[in-house]
Design an enzyme around this catalytic site. Structure first.
Site, PDB file in Angstrom:
ATOM      1  N   THR A 187       0.812  -1.208   0.000  1.00 56.73           N
ATOM      2  CA  THR A 187       0.000   0.000   0.000  1.00 56.73           C
ATOM      3  C   THR A 187       0.850   1.264   0.000  1.00 56.73           C
ATOM      4  O   THR A 187       1.790   1.365   0.775  1.00 56.73           O
ATOM      5  CB  THR A 187      -0.835   0.012   1.299  1.00 56.73           C
ATOM      6  N   VAL A 216     -11.443  -7.635   0.542  1.00 53.10           N
ATOM      7  CA  VAL A 216     -11.094  -6.234   0.765  1.00 53.10           C
ATOM      8  C   VAL A 216     -10.232  -6.171   2.011  1.00 53.10           C
ATOM      9  O   VAL A 216     -10.550  -6.809   3.021  1.00 53.10           O
ATOM     10  CB  VAL A 216     -12.381  -5.385   0.932  1.00 53.10           C
ATOM     11  N   GLY A 217      -9.148  -5.429   1.935  1.00 45.37           N
ATOM     12  CA  GLY A 217      -8.245  -5.316   3.088  1.00 45.37           C
ATOM     13  C   GLY A 217      -8.517  -4.066   3.903  1.00 45.37           C
ATOM     14  O   GLY A 217      -9.629  -3.529   3.916  1.00 45.37           O
ATOM     15  N   ASP A 218      -7.475  -3.600   4.565  1.00 46.46           N
ATOM     16  CA  ASP A 218      -7.611  -2.440   5.454  1.00 46.46           C
ATOM     17  C   ASP A 218      -7.621  -1.111   4.699  1.00 46.46           C
ATOM     18  O   ASP A 218      -8.151  -0.118   5.193  1.00 46.46           O
ATOM     19  CB  ASP A 218      -6.440  -2.416   6.438  1.00 46.46           C
ATOM     20  N   THR A 238       0.283  -0.112   6.463  1.00 45.57           N
ATOM     21  CA  THR A 238       0.668  -0.935   5.327  1.00 45.57           C
ATOM     22  C   THR A 238       0.899  -2.346   5.868  1.00 45.57           C
ATOM     23  O   THR A 238       1.071  -2.532   7.066  1.00 45.57           O
ATOM     24  CB  THR A 238       1.934  -0.380   4.654  1.00 45.57           C
ATOM     25  N   GLY A 239       0.890  -3.322   4.973  1.00 52.45           N
ATOM     26  CA  GLY A 239       1.077  -4.694   5.433  1.00 52.45           C
ATOM     27  C   GLY A 239      -0.198  -5.491   5.300  1.00 52.45           C
ATOM     28  O   GLY A 239      -1.102  -5.114   4.543  1.00 52.45           O
ATOM     29  N   GLY A 241      -3.625  -6.577   5.573  1.00 49.76           N
ATOM     30  CA  GLY A 241      -4.812  -5.835   5.969  1.00 49.76           C
ATOM     31  C   GLY A 241      -5.635  -6.493   7.062  1.00 49.76           C
ATOM     32  O   GLY A 241      -6.175  -5.807   7.936  1.00 49.76           O
TER      33      GLY A 241
END
Ligand code: GLY
Length: 325
Positions: A187, A216-218, A238-239, A241
């Site tokens: 991200t 869907v992630g963070d 980042t990373g 999610g």
């Protein structure tokens, strides 16, 4: 800690001139100093944050808004097909489809988001349109694409040849096991403080490579991937999610700063919370960046390898974040 930050702090009768960045106010419970000079500053995740910061800092130095700085900054990365974790050229999901997630937020609480968006290379600009042109905060999937087309965005194929080849290689095993700092290197999140004293943040990604279709992630989730409050500061993640969502990571970083932790200490405390919620974090990477309203900043990650880019005065530099291991 970057020494140039010293120039950012106004020497005062309180002796604050001796403080350096990030950890400068790391004593838990200590009230942050309030008499710091507000200068534009921009901070982004990862090496690709350098390109975003260059565009963003120019906007800020011309008295532009933090909102424009973060949006126009991350668009550079969305448009770069060599960055295979954001925008055009992002790695696809396990069905071979590139889907994008993004959100944007201002310090007054205004925000917008899109998730599971296909065929539009600048989800951050669509997220801004959601914020400015609709009564909603988040639009996903086919609805997000329909909205983007209505707003004049162009439909295009986001799957580049290099990313398609990587996908075909991955298909040979088809095992989903995100690799820290590689496939999920990751991200682009950007935070900025403008000369008007306002904060904004942007967060945009193609998400975890080879994810399930619809995952869907963070990154498009306000409070998880990004949180901004002019009263306190801003944070972004980042990373992986899923790990960030479990702790409402970015909102928690801002709340930790509200309670007196320095930006780096706040990022670290949420990383500790993530560690506590996972039995094994040997393959888990999460990193946070934070920017306080007075311009103090910090970053922290679970694993080494996370870098953050800083644009301040006339300089752009890349730093390794402090990590837990
Ligand atoms: N942080 C990006 C994602 O997990 O989707």
């Amino acid at each position: 800690m970057p020494q140039k930050r010293r120039a950012f702090l106004k020497t005062t009768t309180l002796g604050l001139g001796a403080l350096s960045a990030g950890t400068a106010y790391s004593c838990q419970g200590q009230n942050p100093p309030t008499n710091l000079v507000t200068k534009p500053i921009i901070i982004s995740t990862w090496d690709h944050g350098m390109a975003a910061n260059k565009v963003g800092l120019d906007i800020l130095k011309n008295n532009g808004t933090a909102l424009d700085a973060v949006e126009k900054g991350v668009i550079i990365v969305e448009n770069d097909p060599k960055v295979q974790t954001v925008g055009l050229g992002g790695f696809p999901d396990r069905e071979g489809v590139v889907t994008l997630d993004a959100c944007i937020m201002k310090g007054d609480g205004q925000c917008g988001s899109v998730a599971f968006l296909r065929d539009i290379k600048n989800p951050i600009a669509v997220a801004r349109k959601v914020m400015e042109e609709t009564p909603h905060i988040m639009i996903v999937g086919a609805g997000a694409k329909q909205f983007a087309l209505e707003m004049g965005f162009k439909e295009e194929n986001l799957l580049t040849e290099p990313s398609r080849k990587k996908y075909e290689e991955w298909l040979k095993t088809g095992i989903y096991k995100p690799k820290i700092n590689i496939e999920n290197h990751d991200t682009i999140s950007t935070l900025a403080l403008d000369t008007h004293g306002h904060l904004a943040g942007a967060c945009t990604t193609s998400g975890a490579a080879w994810k399930m279709h619809g995952r869907v992630g963070d990154s498009p989730l306000i409070a998880a991937g990004l949180f901004v409050d002019d009263e306190v500061g801003a944070a972004a993640a980042t990373g992986l999610g899923e790990a960030v969502i479990r702790t409402a990571g970015s909102a928690m970083v801002v709340e930790a700063m509200r309670h007196g932790q320095s930006p780096e200490e706040a990022c670290r405390s949420v990383c500790l919370r993530i560690k506590a919620k996972h039995k094994d974090i040997s393959d888990l990477q999460v990193g946070f960046i934070a920017l306080r309203k007075d311009g103090a900043y910090g970053a922290y990650s679970l694993q080494p390898g996370f870098t953050y880019a800083l644009g301040l005065d006339d300089t752009h530099e890349l730093y390794p974040a402090t990590s837990m291991f």
